[in-house]
Design a protein around this motif. Structure first.
Motif: not given
Length: 362
Positions: A199, A201-202, A205-206, A208, A228
């Motif tokens: 989890d 990478y996302p 990217e976002r 968070t 990212v």
């Protein structure tokens, strides 16, 4: 005469074989064990340690002792491995001890703690400094028997969405990091986040999270973090030589024939050496590729390292004051570390420093 003597010897040999065969069969039972890895199959180097152990044990026992590795989450999640092995859901687990920091901070010392031992020193402490015996006294309380089964060498300090130059830059920074390292980061003003590897990478990217640590160039490249987060910092002061452990259900370990215990110990020892060799061989080319694709390599400043070192010392004192198991194992670890660096500064450091400078001069 010679024929009679030969036949008598053959008869004696046959009788001995008839007696020995059942004993050998009893000491080589057919076993099928399940091994839950804490890592995905895509990370072939670290997950591969479980496959190496399974292969060597099978070949050494003519296939009588079969170990089937399962990737992270296939039976239980990474965070549940210690419990699953301890309660017999699976016989074995190949994972980082410090993933179970939440159960007891003593688990962290089995893998790595901030400003701890490098890979060679960790092996020396575990194998020759009484470290693994001390850890197994602790692991026994959780129905586990542990052996070192891999090491990545000193890791990278991670991927950051923005540059950090001073301890003040850590204020409010959301960093994917856990355990004792997370406690140190918290003292520096950062906000540690517990996020599984898949989890990261996302989350980066976002936005968070602002930063994340994983392992090093070879694995980090596979996970695509460079896309990212442009800034790649070093070193990971929290993982100077992280040891991956093979956890075995303690009751199952004690039931194993001595021959199988020896074979498993030897296979695990090979996996321990093999993993470090693979990372050392694969990381240079991966780092070159990352830099060629635009990654910005940055050292953590001396100011940040000094502040983190001070914070780590405070954390160790605080945890030791509350946890007798941690205190006992940590005192052995700390004394060994101090002796090792007395030696390493003499020959290893001098040699490596010269060779690095010589390479830079061409």
């Amino acid at each position: 005469m010679k024929r009679r003597q030969f036949m008598q010897a053959a008869a004696v040999g046959a009788a001995a074989t008839a007696v020995a065969a059942p004993a050998i069969a009893q000491s080589m039972p057919e076993l099928k064990w399940r091994l839950q890895s804490g890592f995905p199959k895509s990370l072939d180097t670290i997950y591969g340690g479980a496959e190496v152990i399974a292969k060597f044990v099978s070949e050494a026992t003519d296939g009588k002792f079969q170990i089937q590795p399962f990737a992270a989450g296939e039976i239980v999640g990474t965070a549940q491995i210690a419990d699953a092995v301890g309660n017999g859901t699976v016989e074995m687990g190949h994972t980082c001890s410090f993933y179970h920091f939440g159960k007891d901070p003593t688990f962290a010392i089995g893998t790595a703690i901030p400003f701890g031992l490098n890979a060679r020193q960790m092996n020396a402490w575990l194998y020759q400094g009484g470290g693994n015996d001390l850890l197994n006294e602790f692991y026994a309380k959780h129905n586990l028997y542990g052996m070192p089964a891999g090491n990545s060498g000193v890791q990278m300090g991670g991927w950051f969405r923005k540059e950090i130059k001073t301890p003040q830059d850590m204020q409010g920074l959301k960093v994917r990091i856990g355990g004792l390292a997370g406690m140190v980061m918290q003292k520096l003003g950062a906000v540690p986040q517990q996020i599984p590897g898949g989890d990261i990478y996302p989350a980066l990217e976002r936005g968070t999270i602002d930063a994340a640590e994983w392992i090093g160039p070879y694995d980090d490249e596979k996970l695509g973090f460079a896309k990212v987060a442009p800034y790649y910092y070093y070193p990971a002061f929290w993982e100077g030589g992280p040891s991956i452990h093979l956890f075995i259900n303690q009751a199952k370990w004690k039931e194993l024939p001595k021959a199988y215990q020896s074979i498993l110990t030897a296979a695990t020892g090979y996996a321990n050496t093999d993993m470090l060799a693979k990372y050392d061989a694969k990381n240079p080319a991966a780092l070159r590729r990352l830099l060629g694709a635009g990654t910005q390599l940055r050292p953590l400043s001396q100011e940040i390292l000094e502040a983190a070192y001070k914070a780590a010392s405070e954390v160790f004192d605080e945890v030791s004051a509350k946890n007798a198991d941690f205190k006992k194992v940590y005192e052995s670890y700390r004394a060994f570390r101090n002796e090792e660096y007395l030696w390493f500064q003499v020959a290893e450091y001098a040699y490596d420093t010269f060779m690095i400078r010589a390479r830079a001069r061409g």
